[in-house]
Design an enzyme around this catalytic site. Sequence first.
Site, PDB file in Angstrom:
ATOM      1  N   SER A   1       0.815  -1.214   0.000  1.00 38.71           N
ATOM      2  CA  SER A   1       0.000   0.000   0.000  1.00 38.71           C
ATOM      3  C   SER A   1       0.852   1.269   0.000  1.00 38.71           C
ATOM      4  O   SER A   1       0.314   2.361  -0.160  1.00 38.71           O
ATOM      5  CB  SER A   1      -0.933   0.007   1.214  1.00 38.71           C
TER       6      SER A   1
ATOM      7  N   LYS B   1      -6.093   5.427   7.820  1.00 41.42           N
ATOM      8  CA  LYS B   1      -4.892   6.126   7.337  1.00 41.42           C
ATOM      9  C   LYS B   1      -5.134   7.635   7.231  1.00 41.42           C
ATOM     10  O   LYS B   1      -4.304   8.444   7.654  1.00 41.42           O
ATOM     11  CB  LYS B   1      -4.468   5.546   5.987  1.00 41.42           C
TER      12      LYS B   1
END
Length: 823
Positions: free
Chosen positions: A655, A698
């Site tokens: 990611s 996030k």
Amino acid sequence: MSLDPLPPEQLYRHCPLEWLEAEAEAGDADQLPGFGQERALEAMELALDLSGNGYNLYVAGSVGLGKHDLVRARIDAWAKGQGPADDLCYVHNFDAEHRPRALVLPAGTARQLQRDTDNLLEHLLTAIPDIFRSDEYRARREELKKEVEEREEEAFSELAARAGELDIGLARTPQGYTIGPQIDDEFISPKKFSELSEEEQKRLKKNIDRVNADLKETLARALRWHEQLTKKLKRLNREYLHLTLDERIEWLHRRYQRLEQVQAFIDNIRRDVMENADDFRAAGERGEKEGVSVGKLIRMREFIRFRVNILVDNGDAEGAPVVYEDNPTYTNLLGRIEHESQMGALSTNFKLIKGGALHRANGGCLILDARRLLMTPFVWETLKRALRSREIKIQPLELQLGMLSTTTLEPEPIPLDVNVVLIGERWLHYLLNTYDPESSQLFKVYADFAEDIARERDSVAVYAQRICALARDEKLRPLSKKAVARVVEQAARLAGDAEKLSLHGERLADLLREADYWCRREDAEWLSREHVQRAIEQREYRQRQLQERLQEAMERDILMIDTAGEQVAQINGLAVTMLGDTAFGRPSRITATARLGSGKMVDIERETELGGALHSKGVLILSAFVANRYAPERPLSLSASLVFEQSYGAVDGDSASLAELCVLLSAIARVPLRQNLAVTGSVNQLGRVQPVGGVNEKIEGFFDLCRARGLSGDQGVIIPAANVQHLMLKSEVVEAVRAKRFAVYAVDSVDRALALLTGLEAGAADERGDFPGDTVNARVQGRLRALEDKRTALLRRDLDGLEEGEPPPRAGGGKESPGPDRD
């Protein structure tokens, strides 16, 4: 190339109240537990209908989906429509004591048979002593004995008379019979016998031998008479025993006329009672003398063989049995044979056989937890053996391991007809199929529980009914529509997808209980949206201590993260930390270096064995992207390195590959990147940005840091465009975006991300592969070509500086080997 941030409406998807217009109370609460699990329910139907032939069931799904409750509810409903299972019991084997007989009887019959045999024993222990004490029996017994005694007396009298005629005396003593010469009916002494003439002595000796022979013959006849007497007494005993036993036995035969196994057991009881009637007489007389009740007498060791050991009694059962064995050990599953200590030695009998879960579930369904089953030694192989052979064979584990030295039993196996349901996680199912081929043959049906369901109007309405039904079951305060809507929105957050609803019922139940707690604290009548929100916040607060410590370290520049300014070859990546069922996002600084080299890209995390396989794969993709885009027909004259700064643990996942690619291109082009933006996303070899997980956490992790330092209005996060549908951000993030104090950008290519981070156009290649003007891609391409030209010039200079005949430098900078001598 400008890119606008996402509007607040795309950051959080509210639940329309009109979708909840249907009254939740109108829902059928009994149907709600299966909501969203139609696929798994159909698999269960198949397994229950196709019983046998390996059609057992493996139920898979993560923890918290309510698998156990739904499986129990569905199987209980199925069991009610089935007939009760058979009773299982063991009885004594009169032909081989160590191999008890198994009886499989219709439901309720075992209890009845046990009661009937106990009643028979009580009757015999009372009736048999009475028979042997009756005047009629004693008279006939004495008559038989007297007849033998008279015959014996007559025979010995005749023998004595014949002996007297031969001057031989015959006398009966306690030690036996005495034979000797006599005169005038008196035995003579040895001295007088020696004084007789030799002819007289010979005559008397001859007569003594003759009488001795007759005595032996008479004794033999007397022995035969006593043997005949014993037989007559046995026949007499049988005659009287038949009077009290036959009627009861015939009644039992008629009662169990359709059960051949029971008929054989009853016949064995009759035969054994006939042969051992004295045991009943002695026990009955001792009981009367000592005041012991008949009920206690039948439990004596000598009468155990006439009783019934019930393993499973389904007499009161309604439908087929459903057994959940929470502790599937070897003995709990298969049963056991217990032992008793007698005089320091262990002994056992069929009454000490105890059934296990397989016995109790026989004819129905057995539910087991797969992880617990596999964690218990020997149980998995034991279960497979029972399912393969379709019988339950009780064997002590010590016997299988060769460690048992005491006497034990070999009970007759019991036929097995059961549906086994294993409940576990998906990885465990696939692991079993990979390493144990038999598992796929014995568990042919796989029920996979869904983790979430589509967030549509109909499903939301049913989901709301489920919420209200759960509140009623838990006796919680009623929920307002806004509270239900907030719970639905939180379910989407838990699913990690704004277009999905999580089916983890346990999390939903916990949220409602905790919201009700805050509602009670305020003494409110209705559970409101604010109570649900407070429950969510308080749960996060309880689990946020580590997150706060990390944020504090970043605020104090212990963990160095910039949220303002620009830096070359430095970027803020985003990662998610998982702790149990808690997840939070945090930024990480990623840096890169780029210099003249031979095209090698170094992943420092991998070199230090801190990088996982997925992370290493992402770095290799970056290398392929750079070579394909900027030097498709030329070698890369570049050496680069990538690293997560201040990372002291394992790094895995791809990611961060978008951030790594951007920082690598910044290092090559020497273009600064904005530090007020953080980046997450995966990238492929063609530069397309791919979705990642944990996008909400996030974004919130970087937002928390920016808010602590002060929101400047130009801070934000770059995410993959494919992740927009997953956004369910906290209200403070949404409000900051609405006030234009924070931004969330969605990109679908690395070029768009570069434009945001650098403020420059990324640039598109022309037909020759060249990038235009002052663009990021042109700078990257120009730097790579400059490095290539420099490397070529260095190689040419080295070659031009060599003297004729001198070999070129060896690769790697090693010493040159001496050349041939020159003239």
